[in-house]
Design an enzyme around this catalytic site. Structure first.
Site, PDB file in Angstrom:
ATOM      1  N   HIS A   1     -15.558  -2.243   7.845  1.00 46.42           N
ATOM      2  CA  HIS A   1     -14.810  -1.694   6.708  1.00 46.42           C
ATOM      3  C   HIS A   1     -14.911  -2.569   5.470  1.00 46.42           C
ATOM      4  O   HIS A   1     -14.094  -2.470   4.567  1.00 46.42           O
ATOM      5  CB  HIS A   1     -13.329  -1.468   7.054  1.00 46.42           C
ATOM      6  CG  HIS A   1     -13.105  -0.513   8.176  1.00 46.42           C
ATOM      7  ND1 HIS A   1     -13.467   0.801   8.112  1.00 46.42           N
ATOM      8  CD2 HIS A   1     -12.562  -0.690   9.396  1.00 46.42           C
ATOM      9  CE1 HIS A   1     -13.159   1.400   9.238  1.00 46.42           C
ATOM     10  NE2 HIS A   1     -12.611   0.513  10.047  1.00 46.42           N
TER      11      HIS A   1
ATOM     12  N   GLU B   1      -2.770   7.011   8.102  1.00 45.67           N
ATOM     13  CA  GLU B   1      -3.438   7.936   7.187  1.00 45.67           C
ATOM     14  C   GLU B   1      -4.388   8.793   8.005  1.00 45.67           C
ATOM     15  O   GLU B   1      -4.904   8.348   9.032  1.00 45.67           O
ATOM     16  CB  GLU B   1      -4.323   7.159   6.182  1.00 45.67           C
ATOM     17  CG  GLU B   1      -3.612   6.652   4.968  1.00 45.67           C
ATOM     18  CD  GLU B   1      -4.537   5.798   4.080  1.00 45.67           C
ATOM     19  OE1 GLU B   1      -5.765   5.839   4.243  1.00 45.67           O
ATOM     20  OE2 GLU B   1      -3.997   5.080   3.239  1.00 45.67           O
TER      21      GLU B   1
ATOM     22  N   LYS C   1       0.799  -1.227   0.000  1.00 44.88           N
ATOM     23  CA  LYS C   1       0.000   0.000   0.000  1.00 44.88           C
ATOM     24  C   LYS C   1       0.832   1.278   0.000  1.00 44.88           C
ATOM     25  O   LYS C   1       0.484   2.244  -0.660  1.00 44.88           O
ATOM     26  CB  LYS C   1      -0.976   0.004   1.173  1.00 44.88           C
ATOM     27  CG  LYS C   1      -2.077  -1.041   1.017  1.00 44.88           C
ATOM     28  CD  LYS C   1      -3.217  -0.797   1.986  1.00 44.88           C
ATOM     29  CE  LYS C   1      -4.324  -1.796   1.729  1.00 44.88           C
ATOM     30  NZ  LYS C   1      -5.555  -1.494   2.429  1.00 44.88           N
TER      31      LYS C   1
ATOM     32  N   ARG D   1      -7.768  -7.727  -9.277  1.00 42.48           N
ATOM     33  CA  ARG D   1      -8.543  -8.941  -9.554  1.00 42.48           C
ATOM     34  C   ARG D   1      -9.966  -8.559  -9.925  1.00 42.48           C
ATOM     35  O   ARG D   1     -10.327  -7.391  -9.904  1.00 42.48           O
ATOM     36  CB  ARG D   1      -8.587  -9.794  -8.293  1.00 42.48           C
ATOM     37  CG  ARG D   1      -9.109  -8.963  -7.125  1.00 42.48           C
ATOM     38  CD  ARG D   1      -9.415  -9.743  -5.900  1.00 42.48           C
ATOM     39  NE  ARG D   1      -9.446  -8.907  -4.724  1.00 42.48           N
ATOM     40  CZ  ARG D   1     -10.478  -8.209  -4.301  1.00 42.48           C
ATOM     41  NH1 ARG D   1     -11.599  -8.201  -4.984  1.00 42.48           N
ATOM     42  NH2 ARG D   1     -10.406  -7.482  -3.201  1.00 42.48           N
TER      43      ARG D   1
HETATM   44  P1  ADP Z   1      -8.653  -3.172   2.846  1.00 44.55           P
HETATM   45  O1  ADP Z   1      -7.671  -3.272   1.718  1.00 44.55           O
HETATM   46  O2  ADP Z   1      -8.199  -3.862   4.097  1.00 44.55           O
HETATM   47  O3  ADP Z   1     -10.061  -3.529   2.451  1.00 44.55           O
HETATM   48  P2  ADP Z   1      -8.926  -0.297   2.367  1.00 44.55           P
HETATM   49  O4  ADP Z   1      -7.723   0.551   2.425  1.00 44.55           O
HETATM   50  O5  ADP Z   1      -9.435  -0.676   1.016  1.00 44.55           O
HETATM   51  O6  ADP Z   1      -8.683  -1.620   3.252  1.00 44.55           O
HETATM   52  O7  ADP Z   1     -10.113   0.391   3.167  1.00 44.55           O
HETATM   53  C1  ADP Z   1     -11.340  -0.262   3.425  1.00 44.55           C
HETATM   54  C2  ADP Z   1     -12.371   0.715   3.945  1.00 44.55           C
HETATM   55  O8  ADP Z   1     -11.905   1.346   5.152  1.00 44.55           O
HETATM   56  C3  ADP Z   1     -12.713   1.870   3.037  1.00 44.55           C
HETATM   57  O9  ADP Z   1     -13.695   1.536   2.077  1.00 44.55           O
HETATM   58  C4  ADP Z   1     -13.220   2.901   4.026  1.00 44.55           C
HETATM   59  O10 ADP Z   1     -14.544   2.602   4.437  1.00 44.55           O
HETATM   60  C5  ADP Z   1     -12.329   2.712   5.223  1.00 44.55           C
HETATM   61  N1  ADP Z   1     -11.144   3.601   5.152  1.00 44.55           N
HETATM   62  C6  ADP Z   1      -9.925   3.287   4.674  1.00 44.55           C
HETATM   63  N2  ADP Z   1      -9.081   4.338   4.754  1.00 44.55           N
HETATM   64  C7  ADP Z   1      -9.775   5.342   5.311  1.00 44.55           C
HETATM   65  C8  ADP Z   1      -9.459   6.710   5.655  1.00 44.55           C
HETATM   66  N3  ADP Z   1      -8.248   7.212   5.468  1.00 44.55           N
HETATM   67  N4  ADP Z   1     -10.440   7.466   6.187  1.00 44.55           N
HETATM   68  C9  ADP Z   1     -11.693   6.959   6.390  1.00 44.55           C
HETATM   69  N5  ADP Z   1     -12.029   5.703   6.091  1.00 44.55           N
HETATM   70  C10 ADP Z   1     -11.104   4.894   5.558  1.00 44.55           C
END
Ligand code: ADP
Length: 494
Positions: free
Chosen positions: A235, A200, A116, A292
């Site tokens: 999430h 973040e 990431k 994917r």
């Molecule tokens: P993963 O790869 O584990 O699924 P992601 O980075 O894709 O994690 O994030 C999944 C979810 O988490 C997002 O769709 C959002 O709902 C929440 N999220 C991730 N980063 C943030 C952020 N910086 N601020 C608010 N919500 C976040």
């Protein structure tokens, strides 16, 4: 085109991939673990090979065994589906090294985008906006604490190798930080064998909006518009729709351009998804790339008139993309509900068990991608997704009403599922208004309980009916040999 393809997955996605293979005249090979020997993907495949016990590391995650099966059965290509080995660069590399086509991007691209912080750095350099925060991951909690205090709160901790919400923690105050940090490191270590994490800024009530991309080996890249996936628990998504209620034409064009830029910057080939978080102000930020086919790909298929699996197979076979951006159009409105064997009244804990009664909704604009059947025993060992209910209609309001009807007619008995919960969400006023933000479930449905009055009324009606002599019940046995409650119709059901 390939003559034979192995599907290194199970459940609804394996079945879905096989359907397109059949339409293309491609033979399919299923692999399965011990508890899956009667699973739908095994029954649907042309050939099915057992690859070991329930434990994923011994079966669906066993690279060597799967490659051996491909070689032994003469499969020229492997489709990994989603989950399991789909985003494992070592698996893609093992396929490449064995002369088997991996239906997905090159292993190097999976590796770059799977990290990431590396992906964030790459996209930021290319001029794609990223969420403010760190560009390097570490396990040094002191260093992380310093970063956290200078960034300010709330913030979100993420694993560099993250996925599936693992290793993620939202921290709202400085005194919670160290504990959250150590928890995230150990969770990431367990899940990915890599404990490094980064921080973040935690965005306030954004939407999750992602773009489907397709790219070929000849430099063609297109996007197939967005999917709004803000309705999430832990999430992780449970309802997705397209178009997003939040995008204007201008914003859609800008985000689509950014998605194509992400694909080009990473040297992407095949189908992928570029995820963004979108703030109410219209500012959007790159979140990550899923390298994917996504769970929610059908809503894109239904609104663009495409078959993404067919495009994946064609691109993997070296063909140029037959699609041009200017010819792609978004038509109608599609919604998907994920049907899980989970208990929404109890923190969405998995609820495996035997499916006693099963009846899918039907009618115009309804698609069910399912991996289950009546009499099927949902195993405890895997992701509890059972099926996906997808509807398409002329506009959002009609699609929502169609989804309500479809959910009302979706009957799964014997286990607890998310159906009743989804029905209440789709019926709710905030959903009807399109007020879908990532905190939707927490804000509106945290205390959700099933409607027990209805169950009580049904029970009383049944007893009264029996006392009055009972109705003419039709004792019936389903196709699979199990008695089905839906065929023993009694007046009490009314
Ligand atoms: P993963 O790869 O584990 O699924 P992601 O980075 O894709 O994690 O994030 C999944 C979810 O988490 C997002 O769709 C959002 O709902 C929440 N999220 C991730 N980063 C943030 C952020 N910086 N601020 C608010 N919500 C976040």
């Amino acid at each position: 085109m390939f003559k034979k393809v192995l599907i290194a997955n199970r459940g609804e996605i394996a079945v879905r991939i096989m359907r397109t293979c059949k339409e293309m005249g491609i033979e399919t090979v299923a692999v399965y673990s011990e508890p899956d020997r009667l699973a739908l993907h095994v029954l649907e495949a042309d050939e099915a090979i057992s690859i070991g016990p329930a434990e994923p590391s011994e079966s669906y995650l066993n690279i060597e065994k799967i490659i051996d099966v491909a070689k032994a059965t003469g499969a020229e290509a492997i489709h990994p589906g989603y989950g399991f080995l789909a985003e494992n660069p070592l698996f893609a590399k093992a396929c490449e090294d064995s002369g088997i086509v991996f239906i997905g991007p090159p292993s190097r691209v999976i590796e770059d985008l799977g990290n990431k912080t590396l992906a964030r750095t790459m996209m930021s350099k290319a001029g794609v906006p990223i969420i403010p925060g760190m560009l390097e991951a570490t396990e040094d909690t002191q260093l992380l604490k310093k970063e956290a205090d200078s960034m300010g709160y709330p913030l979100i901790i993420k694993a560099a190798a993250g996925g599936g919400g693992k290793g993620m923690r939202v921290v709202r105050a400085p005194e919670e930080f160290v504990e959250a940090c150590t928890g995230a490191i150990s969770e990431a270590q367990k899940a990915f064998g890599d404990g490094s994490i980064y921080l973040e800024k935690y965005l306030d009530r954004p939407r999750h909006v992602e773009f489907q991309i397709l790219a070929d080996e000849h430099g063609n890249v297109v996007h197939l518009f967005e999917r709004e996936c803000s309705i999430q628990r832990r999430h992780q998504k449970i309802i997705e729709e397209t178009p997003s209620p939040a995008l204007t034409e201008g914003l859609r064009a800008r985000m689509g351009e950014a998605a194509v830029k992400v694909a080009k910057t990473s040297g992407y080939v095949n189908a992928g998804t570029v995820e963004f978080l979108l703030e109410p102000s219209g500012n959007f930020y790159f979140l990550e790339v899923n390298t994917r086919l996504q769970v929610e790909h059908p809503i894109t298929e239904l609104t663009t008139g495409t078959d993404l699996v067919r495009h994946q197979l064609e691109v993997a076979a070296g063909k140029p993309l037959g699609l041009r951006q200017e010819n792609l159009q978004q038509r109608a409105h599609a919604i998907e509900c994920r049907i899980y064997a989970e208990d929404p009244a109890c923190g969405f804990i998995p609820s495996p068990g035997k499916i006693i009664g099963y009846e899918e909704p039907a009618g115009p604009g309804i698609r069910v991608d399912s991996g289950i059947h009546e009499g099927y025993e949902v195993p405890v060992h895997y992701d509890p997704i059972l099926s996906k209910l997808i509807v398409v209609a002329e506009d959002r309001q009609f699609a929502r009403l169609r989804m309500i009807r479809a959910l009302e007619n979706y009957r799964i008995t014997g286990i607890t599922t998310t159906v009743a919960f989804l029905l209440d969400v789709v019926r709710s006023i905030p959903f009807a208004k399109g007020e879908t933000f990532i905190d939707f479930i927490r804000t509106h449905f945290a205390q959700w309980k099933p409607d027990e009055d209805l169950a009580r009324v049904a029970a009383v009606a049944y007893v009264v009916d029996e006392i009055l002599g009972g109705s003419k019940t039709v004792a019936a046995v389903s196709r699979t040999g199990y008695p089905t409650p839906w065929q023993s119709l009694g007046a009490w059901r009314l």
